[in-house]
Design an enzyme around this catalytic site. Structure first.
Site, PDB file in Angstrom:
ATOM      1  N   HIS A   1       0.841  -1.187   0.000  1.00  0.00           N
ATOM      2  CA  HIS A   1       0.000   0.000   0.000  1.00  0.00           C
ATOM      3  C   HIS A   1       0.884   1.248   0.000  1.00  0.00           C
ATOM      4  CE1 HIS A   1      -3.936  -1.876   1.742  1.00  0.00           C
ATOM      5  NE2 HIS A   1      -3.408  -2.621   0.781  1.00  0.00           N
TER       6      HIS A   1
ATOM      7  N   GLU B   1       0.936   3.871   1.909  1.00  0.00           N
ATOM      8  CA  GLU B   1       1.466   4.267   3.216  1.00  0.00           C
ATOM      9  C   GLU B   1       2.667   3.415   3.607  1.00  0.00           C
ATOM     10  OE1 GLU B   1      -3.145   4.473   3.772  1.00  0.00           O
ATOM     11  OE2 GLU B   1      -1.717   3.421   2.478  1.00  0.00           O
TER      12      GLU B   1
ATOM     13  N   CYS C   1      -6.176   2.003   5.881  1.00  0.00           N
ATOM     14  CA  CYS C   1      -6.836   0.758   6.278  1.00  0.00           C
ATOM     15  C   CYS C   1      -6.238   0.297   7.611  1.00  0.00           C
ATOM     16  CB  CYS C   1      -6.628  -0.307   5.203  1.00  0.00           C
ATOM     17  SG  CYS C   1      -4.927  -0.910   5.086  1.00  0.00           S
TER      18      CYS C   1
ATOM     19  N   CYS D   1      -2.413  -0.446   7.468  1.00  0.00           N
ATOM     20  CA  CYS D   1      -1.610   0.771   7.406  1.00  0.00           C
ATOM     21  C   CYS D   1      -1.682   1.546   8.718  1.00  0.00           C
ATOM     22  CB  CYS D   1      -2.044   1.629   6.227  1.00  0.00           C
ATOM     23  SG  CYS D   1      -1.647   0.844   4.644  1.00  0.00           S
TER      24      CYS D   1
END
Length: 155
Positions: free
Chosen positions: A52, A54, A82, A85
């Protein structure tokens, strides 16, 4: 520089992800007004569910800082983090997260769950949502609309 400046940098990274066929999410880590970490979504291309934006930005910043802890740093991301993260953000000791669009399906700042509000955790991060939310949301909506249209053409 202000929050919108850094969010525009994250949006630029989100557009790079979109060009690669990834869900357009971008992130930057800022320390003392300087961007020290960049990242965008790449789970499809990397065949990695943890890839992801992040996580990529945190890895980049931690590598430059020489430490997995990033106290005093801020993370700017185009989409509400999410749960995965959020956990990484808390472990990295990020001081502040600024995000653009809310994520009603998996957002961990109150949209689906609020991990940042768990009082018994040993670190707490300031959260600011809605910075350039419309622009961030349009980028995501456009991506998914194009994807649905393309699926419909092949059916």
């Amino acid at each position: 520089m202000n929050d919108e400046f850094y969010m525009r940098e994250a949006l630029s990274l989100a557009r790079a992800a979109e060009c690669l066929g990834e869900i357009p999410v971008g992130a930057v880590v800022v320390r003392d007004g300087e961007i020290i970490g960049h990242g965008f979504n790449s789970p499809i291309g990397a065949s990695d569910p943890t890839a992801h934006a992040e996580i990529a930005a945190l890895r980049d910043a931690a590598g430059k800082a020489g430490n997995y802890r990033l106290p005093g740093c801020e993370l700017f991301v185009t989409l509400e983090p999410c749960a995965m993260c959020a956990g990484a953000i808390l472990h990295a000791r990020i001081a502040r997260v600024v995000y653009g669009a809310r994520d009603p399906k998996t957002g961990a700042h109150g949209s689906a769950i609020d991990l940042f509000a768990v009082e018994r955790l040993n670190h707490h991060t300031e959260i600011v949502g809605g910075v350039l939310a419309e622009e961030c949301g349009r980028l995501l909506s456009g991506f998914f609309a194009a994807r649905r249209a393309k699926k419909g053409e092949g059916a």
